[in-house]
Scaffold this motif. Structure first.
Motif, mmCIF file in Angstrom:
data_model
loop_
_atom_site.group_PDB
_atom_site.id
_atom_site.type_symbol
_atom_site.label_atom_id
_atom_site.label_comp_id
_atom_site.label_asym_id
_atom_site.label_seq_id
_atom_site.Cartn_x
_atom_site.Cartn_y
_atom_site.Cartn_z
ATOM 1 N N PRO A 1 -23.025 -66.666 6.308
ATOM 2 C CA PRO A 1 -23.267 -65.524 5.419
ATOM 3 C C PRO A 1 -22.075 -64.576 5.281
ATOM 4 N N ALA A 2 -21.320 -64.375 6.343
ATOM 5 C CA ALA A 2 -20.173 -63.460 6.267
ATOM 6 C C ALA A 2 -19.113 -63.986 5.298
ATOM 7 N N ALA A 3 -18.809 -65.274 5.387
ATOM 8 C CA ALA A 3 -17.821 -65.863 4.474
ATOM 9 C C ALA A 3 -18.349 -65.862 3.039
ATOM 10 N N ALA A 4 -19.637 -66.147 2.885
ATOM 11 C CA ALA A 4 -20.229 -66.159 1.547
ATOM 12 C C ALA A 4 -20.191 -64.754 0.942
ATOM 13 N N GLU A 5 -20.544 -63.758 1.725
ATOM 14 C CA GLU A 5 -20.517 -62.379 1.221
ATOM 15 C C GLU A 5 -19.100 -61.965 0.840
ATOM 16 N N LYS A 6 -18.138 -62.338 1.648
ATOM 17 C CA LYS A 6 -16.738 -62.018 1.336
ATOM 18 C C LYS A 6 -16.347 -62.630 -0.009
ATOM 19 N N GLN A 7 -16.740 -63.886 -0.237
ATOM 20 C CA GLN A 7 -16.392 -64.536 -1.493
ATOM 21 C C GLN A 7 -17.136 -63.895 -2.673
ATOM 22 N N VAL A 8 -18.402 -63.528 -2.483
ATOM 23 C CA VAL A 8 -19.140 -62.838 -3.544
ATOM 24 C C VAL A 8 -18.399 -61.566 -3.936
ATOM 25 N N ARG A 9 -18.038 -60.759 -2.946
ATOM 26 C CA ARG A 9 -17.347 -59.490 -3.216
ATOM 27 C C ARG A 9 -16.010 -59.717 -3.923
ATOM 28 N N GLU A 10 -15.232 -60.677 -3.443
ATOM 29 C CA GLU A 10 -13.922 -60.957 -4.050
ATOM 30 C C GLU A 10 -14.064 -61.463 -5.481
ATOM 31 N N ASN A 11 -15.001 -62.393 -5.686
ATOM 32 C CA ASN A 11 -15.151 -62.970 -7.022
ATOM 33 C C ASN A 11 -15.745 -61.976 -8.006
ATOM 34 N N TRP A 12 -16.632 -61.125 -7.526
ATOM 35 C CA TRP A 12 -17.190 -60.079 -8.379
ATOM 36 C C TRP A 12 -16.062 -59.137 -8.814
ATOM 37 N N ALA A 13 -15.207 -58.754 -7.866
ATOM 38 C CA ALA A 13 -14.075 -57.877 -8.188
ATOM 39 C C ALA A 13 -13.148 -58.545 -9.205
ATOM 40 N N THR A 14 -12.876 -59.834 -9.021
ATOM 41 C CA THR A 14 -12.025 -60.559 -9.963
ATOM 42 C C THR A 14 -12.635 -60.566 -11.355
ATOM 43 N N PHE A 15 -13.922 -60.883 -11.434
ATOM 44 C CA PHE A 15 -14.564 -60.974 -12.739
ATOM 45 C C PHE A 15 -14.497 -59.655 -13.500
ATOM 46 N N PHE A 16 -14.704 -58.555 -12.796
ATOM 47 C CA PHE A 16 -14.721 -57.247 -13.456
ATOM 48 C C PHE A 16 -13.366 -56.559 -13.470
ATOM 49 N N ASP A 17 -12.325 -57.202 -12.962
ATOM 50 C CA ASP A 17 -10.985 -56.619 -12.942
ATOM 51 C C ASP A 17 -10.376 -56.713 -14.336
ATOM 52 N N PRO A 18 -10.085 -55.583 -14.959
ATOM 53 C CA PRO A 18 -9.534 -55.637 -16.313
ATOM 54 C C PRO A 18 -8.156 -56.302 -16.380
ATOM 55 N N ARG A 19 -7.477 -56.416 -15.258
ATOM 56 C CA ARG A 19 -6.146 -57.044 -15.234
ATOM 57 C C ARG A 19 -6.205 -58.538 -14.943
ATOM 58 N N ALA A 20 -7.365 -59.044 -14.540
ATOM 59 C CA ALA A 20 -7.482 -60.464 -14.185
ATOM 60 C C ALA A 20 -7.356 -61.319 -15.443
ATOM 61 N N PRO A 21 -6.580 -62.402 -15.362
ATOM 62 C CA PRO A 21 -6.444 -63.297 -16.514
ATOM 63 C C PRO A 21 -7.779 -63.976 -16.851
ATOM 64 N N LEU A 22 -7.931 -64.328 -18.097
ATOM 65 C CA LEU A 22 -9.157 -64.954 -18.581
ATOM 66 C C LEU A 22 -9.513 -66.213 -17.792
ATOM 67 N N ASP A 23 -8.522 -67.025 -17.453
ATOM 68 C CA ASP A 23 -8.824 -68.255 -16.714
ATOM 69 C C ASP A 23 -9.382 -67.955 -15.324
ATOM 70 N N GLU A 24 -8.963 -66.859 -14.705
ATOM 71 C CA GLU A 24 -9.511 -66.476 -13.393
ATOM 72 C C GLU A 24 -10.947 -65.989 -13.534
ATOM 73 N N LYS A 25 -11.227 -65.223 -14.581
ATOM 74 C CA LYS A 25 -12.595 -64.758 -14.827
ATOM 75 C C LYS A 25 -13.508 -65.950 -15.093
ATOM 76 N N THR A 26 -13.011 -66.922 -15.829
ATOM 77 C CA THR A 26 -13.791 -68.118 -16.151
ATOM 78 C C THR A 26 -14.181 -68.863 -14.882
ATOM 79 N N LYS A 27 -13.287 -68.917 -13.904
ATOM 80 C CA LYS A 27 -13.547 -69.634 -12.652
ATOM 81 C C LYS A 27 -14.627 -68.983 -11.799
ATOM 82 N N VAL A 28 -14.839 -67.673 -11.955
ATOM 83 C CA VAL A 28 -15.797 -66.970 -11.100
ATOM 84 C C VAL A 28 -17.065 -66.567 -11.846
ATOM 85 N N LEU A 29 -17.254 -67.122 -13.056
ATOM 86 C CA LEU A 29 -18.464 -66.913 -13.834
ATOM 87 C C LEU A 29 -19.254 -68.214 -13.874
#
Length: 159
Positions: free
Chosen positions: A45-73
């Protein structure tokens, strides 16, 4: 203000993923405060939560490239036209999210509480969304994206 926060578009009712068809999605303004039973969570659960938090931040990061957002959606490859359509939206470029709580509902699903900000100011506090495990990656669910997009009532491809 919440309706113009992100790349807001289509009705959330039409947004389902193939895995949870018919399941209810928490409203983006609704929060839940339940703890996961021991059997309803990932092996790490700790590793999963860390990845959820990181990927959520990436998806909503206005500076993240489209291909990175696509990978975490969830189903991001199919929703790339939707992401592309809103990548130039000024409000989307000013929005970000901070995860405040992750509650696993199963080994492949989690409820996520987050604060959505616009230009650093909290615009949608304690929003509720869903993360799903797809292809061994914790991703922002289609339902979450469509619920946010749906706040404006505009049609959007994929939702």
């Amino acid at each position: 203000m919440a309706a113009g926060i992100l790349f807001v578009g289509a009705g959330a009712a039409g947004c389902g993923d193939d895995d949870d068809e018919g399941a209810e999605e928490p409203s983006p303004t609704q929060t839940t405060a339940t703890e996961s039973p021991a059997g309803n969570r990932p092996a790490d659960p700790a590793a999963a939560e860390k990845q959820v938090r990181e990927n959520w931040a990436t998806f909503f990061d206005p500076r993240a490239p489209l291909d990175e957002k696509t990978k975490v959606l969830e189903n991001g490859d199919r929703l790339q036209p939707l992401l592309q359509a809103f990548s130039g939206d000024q409000r989307a470029r000013q929005s970000a999210a901070e995860v405040t709580k992750v509650t696993f509902t199963s080994a492949t699903g989690a409820e996520v509480t987050y604060n959505l900000t616009v230009q650093g100011t909290t615009a949608l506090p304690n929003a509720s969304g869903v993360a799903v495990l797809q292809d061994n990656v914790w991703k922002v669910s289609v339902k979450t994206l469509c619920a946010l997009v749906g706040q404006s009532g505009v049609e959007a491809p994929g939702c």
